[in-house]
Motif scaffolding. Structure first.
Motif, PDB file in Angstrom:
ATOM      1  N   TYR A  45       0.837  -1.211   0.000  1.00 50.60           N
ATOM      2  CA  TYR A  45       0.000   0.000   0.000  1.00 50.60           C
ATOM      3  C   TYR A  45       0.864   1.250   0.000  1.00 50.60           C
ATOM      4  N   VAL A  46       0.474   2.218  -0.837  1.00 49.77           N
ATOM      5  CA  VAL A  46       1.028   3.569  -0.789  1.00 49.77           C
ATOM      6  C   VAL A  46      -0.083   4.484  -0.306  1.00 49.77           C
ATOM      7  N   THR A  47       0.146   5.157   0.793  1.00 49.12           N
ATOM      8  CA  THR A  47      -0.877   6.054   1.342  1.00 49.12           C
ATOM      9  C   THR A  47      -0.331   7.470   1.407  1.00 49.12           C
ATOM     10  N   PRO A  48      -0.952   8.424   0.701  1.00 47.08           N
ATOM     11  CA  PRO A  48      -0.530   9.818   0.840  1.00 47.08           C
ATOM     12  C   PRO A  48      -1.061  10.388   2.160  1.00 47.08           C
ATOM     13  N   ALA A  49      -0.279  11.294   2.766  1.00 44.76           N
ATOM     14  CA  ALA A  49      -0.646  11.800   4.096  1.00 44.76           C
ATOM     15  C   ALA A  49      -1.995  12.512   4.096  1.00 44.76           C
ATOM     16  N   GLY A  50      -2.363  13.090   2.955  1.00 53.19           N
ATOM     17  CA  GLY A  50      -3.667  13.753   2.880  1.00 53.19           C
ATOM     18  C   GLY A  50      -4.771  12.812   2.429  1.00 53.19           C
ATOM     19  N   GLY A  51      -4.439  11.548   2.200  1.00 53.75           N
ATOM     20  CA  GLY A  51      -5.431  10.576   1.723  1.00 53.75           C
ATOM     21  C   GLY A  51      -5.769  10.814   0.263  1.00 53.75           C
ATOM     22  N   LEU A  52      -6.072   9.754  -0.447  1.00 52.44           N
ATOM     23  CA  LEU A  52      -6.578   9.930  -1.818  1.00 52.44           C
ATOM     24  C   LEU A  52      -7.958  10.564  -1.721  1.00 52.44           C
ATOM     25  N   ARG A  53      -8.263  11.438  -2.670  1.00 49.82           N
ATOM     26  CA  ARG A  53      -9.574  12.110  -2.684  1.00 49.82           C
ATOM     27  C   ARG A  53     -10.289  11.816  -4.000  1.00 49.82           C
ATOM     28  N   THR A  54     -10.180  10.611  -4.434  1.00 49.03           N
ATOM     29  CA  THR A  54     -10.886  10.196  -5.650  1.00 49.03           C
ATOM     30  C   THR A  54     -12.381  10.165  -5.348  1.00 49.03           C
ATOM     31  N   PRO A  55     -13.246  10.077  -6.371  1.00 52.09           N
ATOM     32  CA  PRO A  55     -14.690  10.223  -6.120  1.00 52.09           C
ATOM     33  C   PRO A  55     -15.235   9.184  -5.140  1.00 52.09           C
ATOM     34  N   LEU A  56     -16.200   9.641  -4.345  1.00 55.96           N
ATOM     35  CA  LEU A  56     -16.874   8.767  -3.389  1.00 55.96           C
ATOM     36  C   LEU A  56     -18.048   8.068  -4.061  1.00 55.96           C
ATOM     37  N   TRP A  57     -18.288   6.825  -3.665  1.00 58.29           N
ATOM     38  CA  TRP A  57     -19.552   6.159  -3.984  1.00 58.29           C
ATOM     39  C   TRP A  57     -20.026   5.475  -2.707  1.00 58.29           C
ATOM     40  N   LEU A  58     -21.216   5.828  -2.262  1.00 56.64           N
ATOM     41  CA  LEU A  58     -21.724   5.345  -0.977  1.00 56.64           C
ATOM     42  C   LEU A  58     -20.668   5.535   0.116  1.00 56.64           C
ATOM     43  N   ASP A  59     -20.129   6.747   0.186  1.00 59.75           N
ATOM     44  CA  ASP A  59     -19.222   7.166   1.258  1.00 59.75           C
ATOM     45  C   ASP A  59     -17.882   6.450   1.271  1.00 59.75           C
ATOM     46  N   SER A  60     -17.500   5.821   0.185  1.00 61.07           N
ATOM     47  CA  SER A  60     -16.201   5.160   0.145  1.00 61.07           C
ATOM     48  C   SER A  60     -15.594   5.364  -1.235  1.00 61.07           C
ATOM     49  N   ARG A  61     -14.259   5.358  -1.260  1.00 66.37           N
ATOM     50  CA  ARG A  61     -13.559   5.484  -2.547  1.00 66.37           C
ATOM     51  C   ARG A  61     -13.084   4.136  -3.062  1.00 66.37           C
ATOM     52  N   ALA A  62     -13.368   3.074  -2.308  1.00 65.69           N
ATOM     53  CA  ALA A  62     -12.809   1.760  -2.624  1.00 65.69           C
ATOM     54  C   ALA A  62     -13.331   1.232  -3.958  1.00 65.69           C
ATOM     55  N   ALA A  63     -12.419   0.758  -4.792  1.00 67.48           N
ATOM     56  CA  ALA A  63     -12.835   0.037  -5.994  1.00 67.48           C
ATOM     57  C   ALA A  63     -13.443  -1.296  -5.558  1.00 67.48           C
ATOM     58  N   HIS A  64     -14.504  -1.709  -6.201  1.00 66.86           N
ATOM     59  CA  HIS A  64     -15.162  -2.999  -5.948  1.00 66.86           C
ATOM     60  C   HIS A  64     -15.352  -3.580  -7.346  1.00 66.86           C
TER      61      HIS A  64
END
Lengths: 246, 339
Positions: free
Chosen positions: B114-133
């Motif tokens: 995992y690469v985590t930026p300190a400000g967090g990724l801010r990609t679009p939300l879907w149902l309150d999460s940015r996780a790809a499914h």
């Protein structure tokens, strides 16, 4: 009539318990699970964060910082036992959907076989499908995808030995007195009797997964040309309408 | 708002966070990171009070650059990492400048880095999460050329931090609790299951992981079971009696009997078990499992307490090259105080 139900409340995860009325999909256990889910929705025990009804069981997720599993089990067991003893009917629906669908022909390649095994003409089979008092029994396998029932007892058809190669999104398939309306193209061992332009899951729709367990469903039979028109609408609702019953 | 740019891709990359709890009744599983502990470790390293959205990398990483100075955390499966010509320590946070390239190579152990930026990724939300499914068409695999919005680093001058990760990248023992269907298996089947060594099979993805062994574990009650709710960690016995472990993107409902469930704290070990590694299961009583249970918030506090400063991170030494008197790169480690 089957023997009485003996509900069990079992640990399901670090933060979940399962209220189970039977191991198999018996109609009475289905009704009991629906009643239990309805009661829990209306009067949610403290610490419960999620209520998810399956066919004959209800999963409850809880916050272990607020309620212990033991306390939850102690609170739920009398409730489940009382429901089981009442041998309830399914609770009255809160909403009723009318969903247009095309039955038979290329949109329902197994309709003739199904009707034949029921001793009905295809038209009579479609009439039974459209008149049946149907509910969303549970939602699962894929987002928004409903298991709908129960069809009349004669519709207790086994799954096919072979998977149908592939049914399209919107396929209305039947087996074991139930209907599944597929959200996406899929292989299935159930028989496709119809197809709807209603999409049970559209990520970008305001309500991505519109159906809820307990909703009443009524199918209306439409000609294929009408479905072709309905499928052009961007909302993916396929002309379905919903009525709130109070 | 700043951004991370993906210059080149080697592994399978997706955006992941802690997923979407609360939608089981609508048929949607939680999803999110395969190794949730890696997101917690990243948050601890970056001083965040909750897990942030990160890039999950399966098997191998990518070449990345940043639009503004930011700290990034490298957690999960240790992968080779270079910032320009300097090797970077894994399980650590580092400052990356816009003119630098972060090159992440293959996993040295485990599966998901995992690469985590300190400000967090801010990609679009879907149902309150940015996780790809990916299984249901939410989000997509990341490609070279993608630009991912990130929150600004709230403290880009913050020290680089390191943490000793919980060991979990080689398989090993997994603790299991009984589930609603454990009693459907005979005692001798249960006993055999918990004394068997399994190999992590080759069929594995974000939905589930197959396990191999010579024995079979079946239930006489399997036929005709009504489907019920399933979830991550469930040990589902498929028709032929081999276990399939359900993971982050599993379906919500299943009809195969389940012998038990891997406890949440050990699920990262399952996710990170490389193909061919050996796994054993240990059955916990529920009182034992409850006594060992920690919320993710508690875990974050515990991991944060173990983080310490990485002294003289090579990335922050402007004249680093003058230290390399013998040519080639340093191993990084000798620049660290106290080792």
């Amino acid at each position: 009539m089957q023997a009485g139900l003996t509900p069990q409340i079992l640990p399901a995860a670090a933060d979940a318990v399962l209220v189970r009325f039977a191991l198999r999909a018996e109609p009475q256990a289905m009704a009991a699970a629906q009643v239990m889910a309805r009661q829990l929705d209306a009067d949610t025990p403290e610490g419960v964060v999620e209520i998810a009804p399956a066919l004959v069981s209800v999963l409850l997720r809880f916050d272990p910082a607020v309620v212990s599993r033991d306390d939850l089990v102690r609170a739920l067991l009398p409730q489940a036992t009382a429901i089981a003893e009442q041998r309830p009917d399914p609770p009255p629906p809160l909403r009723r959907w009318t969903i247009p669908a095309v039955f038979g022909g290329e949109h329902g390649p197994h309709l003739d076989d199904v009707a034949g095994s029921l001793g009905l003409s295809p038209d009579q089979a479609v009439q039974q499908l459209c008149r049946a008092d149907l509910r969303v029994l549970t939602i699962g396998f894929a987002p928004g995808q409903p298991y709908i029932g129960l069809l009349p007892p004669a519709w207790d058809l086994p799954r096919m030995a072979d998977l149908a190669p592939r049914v399209p999104a919107g396929a209305v398939v039947v087996a074991v007195r139930q209907i599944v309306m597929f959200g996406a193209a899929s292989a299935t061992g159930w028989r496709q009797v119809g197809c709807s332009a209603f999409r049970t899951f559209l990520p970008d729709r305001e309500t991505p997964m519109p159906l809820r367990a307990g909703d009443a469903i009524r199918y209306s039979s439409i000609p294929a040309e009408e479905m072709a028109e309905l499928s052009k609408r961007s909302d993916g609702m396929g002309g379905a309408t919903v009525e709130v019953l109070e | 708002m700043t951004a991370i740019r993906i210059e080149k891709v080697a592994g399978m990359l997706t955006v992941q966070d802690i997923g979407r709890p609360g939608h089981l009744a609508q048929g949607l599983s939680r999803g999110g990171a395969m190794d949730r502990l890696a997101l917690i470790e990243a948050a601890a390293l970056l001083g965040a009070d909750r897990p942030l959205a990160a890039i999950e990398m399966a098997g191998a990483g990518a070449h990345l650059s940043v639009a503004a100075p930011m700290r990034i955390a490298l957690t999960g499966a240790p992968m080779t990492a270079m910032l320009d010509d300097a090797p970077l320590r894994w399980h650590a946070s580092h400052l990356v400048q816009p003119d630098q390239t972060l090159r992440i190579g293959s996993a040295q152990a485990g599966v998901y880095g995992y690469v985590t930026p300190a400000g967090g990724l801010r990609t679009p939300l879907w149902l309150d999460s940015r996780a790809a499914h990916l299984n249901i068409g939410i989000g997509r695999m990341l490609n070279a050329g993608d630009r991912l919005d990130c929150g600004d680093d709230p403290a880009p001058q913050g020290a680089s931090r390191i943490v000793e990760p919980e060991a979990r990248f080689q398989g090993g023992e997994l603790r299991v609790t009984d589930g609603p269907q454990t009693a459907l298996f005979d005692d001798d089947v249960l006993e055999a299951f918990f004394s068997t060594g399994f190999t992590r099979g080759s069929r594995a993805n974000r939905q589930g992981i197959q396990l191999d062994t010579d024995s079979r574990f079946t239930s006489n009650h399997a036929a005709g079971l009504a489907s019920d709710m399933i979830g991550p960690g469930d040990l589902q016995m498929t028709g032929d009696g081999l276990p399939f472990v359900l993971m982050a993107e599993c379906q919500t409902m299943g009809g195969y009997p389940r012998i038990g469930r891997i406890v949440p704290a050990d699920l990262p070990r399952m996710a990170q078990a490389p193909a061919g590694s050996t796994l054993r299961f240990r059955r916990l009583t529920w009182p034992e499992a409850d006594a060992a249970f920690r919320t993710e918030a508690d875990t974050l506090r515990e991991v944060a307490a173990r983080c310490r400063n990485l002294i003289r991170d090579p990335a922050t030494i402007p004249d680093l090259l003058s230290y390399q008197l013998i040519g080639g790169v340093t191993a990084g480690r000798e620049l660290e105080a106290g080792r």
